[in-house]
Every structure is written in structure tokens, then in C-alpha cells.
Design an enzyme around this catalytic site. Structure first.
Site, PDB file in Angstrom:
ATOM      1  N   ARG A 174      19.724  47.087   3.018  1.00 53.51           N
ATOM      2  CA  ARG A 174      18.282  47.631   2.883  1.00 53.51           C
ATOM      3  C   ARG A 174      17.424  46.539   2.268  1.00 53.51           C
ATOM      4  O   ARG A 174      17.958  45.258   2.109  1.00 53.51           O
ATOM      5  CB  ARG A 174      18.227  48.739   1.722  1.00 53.51           C
ATOM      6  CG  ARG A 174      18.375  48.022   0.422  1.00 53.51           C
ATOM      7  CD  ARG A 174      18.245  49.315  -0.747  1.00 53.51           C
ATOM      8  NE  ARG A 174      18.109  48.454  -1.952  1.00 53.51           N
ATOM      9  CZ  ARG A 174      18.378  49.147  -3.189  1.00 53.51           C
ATOM     10  NH1 ARG A 174      18.534  50.456  -3.272  1.00 53.51           N
ATOM     11  NH2 ARG A 174      18.265  48.471  -4.387  1.00 53.51           N
ATOM     12  N   VAL A 212      29.693  41.376  -4.200  1.00 53.81           N
ATOM     13  CA  VAL A 212      29.648  39.671  -4.178  1.00 53.81           C
ATOM     14  C   VAL A 212      30.364  39.353  -5.481  1.00 53.81           C
ATOM     15  O   VAL A 212      30.620  38.049  -5.534  1.00 53.81           O
ATOM     16  CB  VAL A 212      28.163  39.390  -4.169  1.00 53.81           C
ATOM     17  CG1 VAL A 212      27.562  39.479  -2.663  1.00 53.81           C
ATOM     18  CG2 VAL A 212      27.323  39.859  -5.141  1.00 53.81           C
ATOM     19  N   TYR A 257      16.946  37.025 -15.351  1.00 52.20           N
ATOM     20  CA  TYR A 257      16.733  36.877 -13.804  1.00 52.20           C
ATOM     21  C   TYR A 257      16.255  35.652 -13.540  1.00 52.20           C
ATOM     22  O   TYR A 257      16.700  34.796 -12.406  1.00 52.20           O
ATOM     23  CB  TYR A 257      15.683  37.833 -13.423  1.00 52.20           C
ATOM     24  CG  TYR A 257      15.375  37.965 -12.035  1.00 52.20           C
ATOM     25  CD1 TYR A 257      16.273  38.510 -11.066  1.00 52.20           C
ATOM     26  CD2 TYR A 257      14.172  37.491 -11.406  1.00 52.20           C
ATOM     27  CE1 TYR A 257      15.824  38.585  -9.584  1.00 52.20           C
ATOM     28  CE2 TYR A 257      13.848  37.495 -10.074  1.00 52.20           C
ATOM     29  CZ  TYR A 257      15.009  37.963  -9.125  1.00 52.20           C
ATOM     30  OH  TYR A 257      14.393  38.175  -7.784  1.00 52.20           O
TER      31      TYR A 257
HETATM   32  N1  LIG Z   1      11.494  42.146  -3.658  1.00 51.50           N
HETATM   33  C1  LIG Z   1      11.085  41.163  -4.493  1.00 51.50           C
HETATM   34  O1  LIG Z   1       9.954  41.033  -4.878  1.00 51.50           O
HETATM   35  C2  LIG Z   1      11.912  39.682  -4.470  1.00 51.50           C
HETATM   36  C3  LIG Z   1      11.248  38.687  -5.175  1.00 51.50           C
HETATM   37  C4  LIG Z   1      12.223  37.506  -4.981  1.00 51.50           C
HETATM   38  C5  LIG Z   1      13.184  37.421  -4.875  1.00 51.50           C
HETATM   39  N2  LIG Z   1      14.023  38.751  -4.223  1.00 51.50           N
HETATM   40  C6  LIG Z   1      15.419  38.366  -3.905  1.00 51.50           C
HETATM   41  O2  LIG Z   1      15.686  38.947  -2.700  1.00 51.50           O
HETATM   42  C7  LIG Z   1      16.879  39.456  -2.737  1.00 51.50           C
HETATM   43  C8  LIG Z   1      16.670  40.656  -2.023  1.00 51.50           C
HETATM   44  O3  LIG Z   1      16.225  41.683  -2.839  1.00 51.50           O
HETATM   45  P1  LIG Z   1      15.493  42.947  -2.210  1.00 51.50           P
HETATM   46  O4  LIG Z   1      14.080  42.893  -2.830  1.00 51.50           O
HETATM   47  O5  LIG Z   1      15.524  43.120  -0.696  1.00 51.50           O
HETATM   48  O6  LIG Z   1      16.072  44.057  -3.073  1.00 51.50           O
HETATM   49  P2  LIG Z   1      17.040  45.163  -2.801  1.00 51.50           P
HETATM   50  O7  LIG Z   1      17.238  45.838  -4.164  1.00 51.50           O
HETATM   51  O8  LIG Z   1      16.147  46.340  -1.884  1.00 51.50           O
HETATM   52  O9  LIG Z   1      18.161  44.804  -1.974  1.00 51.50           O
HETATM   53  C9  LIG Z   1      19.279  44.016  -2.845  1.00 51.50           C
HETATM   54  C10 LIG Z   1      20.563  44.570  -2.024  1.00 51.50           C
HETATM   55  O10 LIG Z   1      21.640  43.988  -2.608  1.00 51.50           O
HETATM   56  C11 LIG Z   1      22.453  44.705  -2.842  1.00 51.50           C
HETATM   57  N3  LIG Z   1      23.490  44.259  -4.023  1.00 51.50           N
HETATM   58  C12 LIG Z   1      23.254  44.431  -5.307  1.00 51.50           C
HETATM   59  N4  LIG Z   1      24.335  44.143  -6.147  1.00 51.50           N
HETATM   60  C13 LIG Z   1      25.390  43.912  -5.109  1.00 51.50           C
HETATM   61  C14 LIG Z   1      26.684  43.488  -5.321  1.00 51.50           C
HETATM   62  N5  LIG Z   1      27.099  43.004  -6.541  1.00 51.50           N
HETATM   63  N6  LIG Z   1      27.413  43.298  -4.203  1.00 51.50           N
HETATM   64  C15 LIG Z   1      26.799  43.520  -3.086  1.00 51.50           C
HETATM   65  N7  LIG Z   1      25.561  43.798  -2.689  1.00 51.50           N
HETATM   66  C16 LIG Z   1      24.912  43.999  -3.799  1.00 51.50           C
HETATM   67  C17 LIG Z   1      21.996  45.866  -3.335  1.00 51.50           C
HETATM   68  O11 LIG Z   1      22.831  47.216  -2.904  1.00 51.50           O
HETATM   69  C18 LIG Z   1      21.047  45.874  -2.016  1.00 51.50           C
HETATM   70  O12 LIG Z   1      20.968  46.756  -0.762  1.00 51.50           O
HETATM   71  C19 LIG Z   1      17.441  39.418  -4.111  1.00 51.50           C
HETATM   72  O13 LIG Z   1      18.431  38.320  -3.940  1.00 51.50           O
HETATM   73  C20 LIG Z   1      16.326  39.447  -5.016  1.00 51.50           C
HETATM   74  O14 LIG Z   1      16.633  38.813  -6.062  1.00 51.50           O
HETATM   75  C21 LIG Z   1      13.278  39.687  -4.300  1.00 51.50           C
END
Ligand SMILES: NC(=O)c1ccc[n+]([C@@H]2O[C@H](COP(=O)([O-])OP(=O)(O)OC[C@H]3O[C@@H](n4cnc5c(N)ncnc54)[C@H](O)[C@@H]3O)[C@@H](O)[C@H]2O)c1
Length: 250
Positions: free
Chosen positions: A15, A63, A155
Site C-alpha cells: 500500500r 523486513v 523515527y
Molecule cells: N507518508 C509520509 O508522510 C512519509 C513521509 C516520509 C517518509 N515516509 C516513508 O515512506 C515509506 C512508506 O510509507 P507510507 O507512507 O507508504 O506508509 P504505509 O504505512 O502506507 O506503508 C508502509 C508499508 O510498509 C509495510 N511494513 C511495515 N513494517 C513492515 C515489515 N516489518 N516488513 C515488511 N513490510 C512492512 C506496511 O505493511 C505498509 O504496507 C516509509 O519508509 C516511511 O517512513 C513516509
């Protein structure tokens, strides 16, 4: 197409940003393995991509598990015989200031966000080497450069670690044509953003800190990842691509 004949593995691809990356990669001709702990959502995303004419398989992977990574690497090799792109995208957010953070939360955040990227890279590099090179893209965060007042220290520290780990990997493997870069999203409308700031007021404050005046969309990150994955970025390694509506420029 920009990723013709390339094979990519995307962690956290069920997702959010990972799924957006997977869809854009598929449109650009890449063959995909998407990995996640969310099996139903992961299968659904893979099915959507396949139905739209792409080639994508879902593999369940936590992971933090070296065994899971070994199995995912074996799946990539058996099915496609090569790996050109790894996107270490899986991540979790955390809440609370230093005193409010438990040791368990600190460790979990570091395990998923940092150790996850390390284990993925460790499995991907030998396969990339065998194919003559590759591109690793680690999804860090604006918080890994300049945290906001409400950002959890766990974080921010984890994303700072991802940033510098990317540079270290870039230097260690440049001679083997394996590039590594980090991407630094600002606030992006995904489940994660809603989980960090469930309070509407908080979301508005956060939005107010973005010069472009809005949250980003997952696709806006995916296009940056696409650039770093493609041969268009063949001279780019050890760099950090900030996609944050200007948030960290202030
Ligand atoms: N959304 C934001 O505002 C934002 C900002 C900066 C950075 N990020 C980074 O972007 C990346 C994606 O985030 P997102 O916003 O799509 O969040 P999200 O929560 O929608 O997606 C994260 C995905 O990682 C998976 N995940 C979590 N733990 C896991 C594990 N142990 N093993 C395998 N999969 C695992 C979740 O199931 C999920 O599908 C992350 O690294 C996040 O830190 C997001």
C-alpha cells in the site's frame, strides 16, 4: 519504456508509497516482486498490476527477518534470474518525545526502518553484482534531515541512519556499478500520515509548514524513485532526493 527488461523488488509494496512505486514501475516495463507483511493487501496490489498488464508477484516478507529476505532473494532469482532495482520502502512511524519513547518502541523502529534496509541490501547486492550492476533506493524521510517539533526521535534517528547508510553503500559498491540513493518525502497522504497525526488540528499545523501548502501524493514520490531506478540517473549515487513541497528548505 524507462524500466524495460529490469527486475525490481519493493519492500512495503502492499500500500501507500510502495504500491504507487510498484504501479509506476510496472507501467514503465519492470518485472516486479512486491513484499510486505500485509498479505491480503499485497496480493490485491499485485493482482491489480497483473490485471493492468504488468508482471508482478507478491512475497510475504518481514523486513526484520534475514530468513524472509533469503527466501525473497531466492524467489527473485528463480523467477527472473536477475535483480536490477531494490526499493527499501517498508517503514513504520513512531510517536512521542524522548521520555515517552519505550525501549521496545525505539528497538522496533530501528529494526524495521534501518535493519530492514540493511538486510535487503545485503541480499540484493550479490544478485545485482552477478547481473553487472543495479540501483538501490532507500526511502528515508524529511525527518532524516530536519525533524519537526512533533517528530519522534526514534523515527528521525532511524531515517537519519537510512540516509547515511545509503551514502556508505554508494561508496562501497560504486566500482561494481551498484548505485544507492536515498529519497526524502515530506508529509504524504498515506495510512502512515493518518496514523502519526490522527488529530485534524495537528494535520493542519503540519500542512502549514509546507511551503507548497498541501500534503504530497504517493505518486509524487514514486516518480522520483522511478528516476533513481532508471538509467537516466546513471551518474547519480550517494545523493539524497528531497520531495517535500519545500518543507526542509526553510
Ligand atoms: N507518508 C509520509 O508522510 C512519509 C513521509 C516520509 C517518509 N515516509 C516513508 O515512506 C515509506 C512508506 O510509507 P507510507 O507512507 O507508504 O506508509 P504505509 O504505512 O502506507 O506503508 C508502509 C508499508 O510498509 C509495510 N511494513 C511495515 N513494517 C513492515 C515489515 N516489518 N516488513 C515488511 N513490510 C512492512 C506496511 O505493511 C505498509 O504496507 C516509509 O519508509 C516511511 O517512513 C513516509
Amino acid at each position: 519504456m524507462r524500466l524495460d527488461n529490469k527486475v525490481a523488488l519493493i519492500s512495503g509494496g502492499a500500500r501507500g508509497i510502495g504500491a504507487a512505486v510498484a504501479k509506476i514501475f510496472a507501467q514503465e516495463g519492470a518485472k516486479l516482486v512486491i513484499c510486505d507483511i500485509l498479505e491480503d493487501e499485497g496480493r490485491k496490489t499485485a493482482e491489480e498490476i497483473t490485471t493492468a498488464g504488468g508482471e508482478c508477484v507478491f512475497v510475504r516478507l518481514d523486513v526484520t527477518s534475514e530468513t524472509d529476505w533469503e527466501q525473497a532473494a531466492a524467489e527473485v532469482t528463480n523467477r527472473f534470474g536477475r535483480l536490477d532495482i531494490l526499493v527499501n520502502n517498508a517503514g513504520i512511524t513512531a510517536r512521542g518525545n524522548v521520555e515517552e519513547t519505550s525501549v521496545a518502541d525505539w528497538t522496533r523502529t530501528m529494526d524495521i526502518n534501518v535493519k530492514g534496509a540493511f538486510l535487503g541490501s545485503k541480499q540484493a547486492i550479490p544478485i545485482m553484482r552477478a547481473g553487472g550492476g543495479g540501483s538501490i533506493i532507500n526511502i528515508s524521510s524529511g525527518a532524516g534531515i530536519a525533524p519537526q517539533p512533533g517528530t519522534s526521535g526514534a523515527y528521525a534517528a532511524s531515517k537519519g541512519a537510512v540516509r547515511i547508510f545509503s551514502k556508505s553503500t554508494a561508496i562501497q559498491y560504486a566500482a561494481e556499478n551498484i548505485r544507492c540513493n536515498s529519497v526524502h518525502p515530506g508529509p504524504i497522504e498515506t495510512d502512515m500520515l493518518r496514523a502519526t497525526r490522527p488529530d485534524e488540528n495537528n494535520l493542519e499545523i503540519m500542512k502549514g509548514r509546507v511551503p507548497l501548502g498541501r500534503f504530497g501524493r504517493a505518486e509524487e514520490i514514486a516518480y522520483g524513485v522511478l528516476y533513481l531506478a532508471s538509467d537516466e540517473s546513471s551518474f547519480v549515487t550517494g545523493s539524497e532526493l528531497v520531495i517535500d513541497g519545500g518543507r526542509t528548505a526553510q
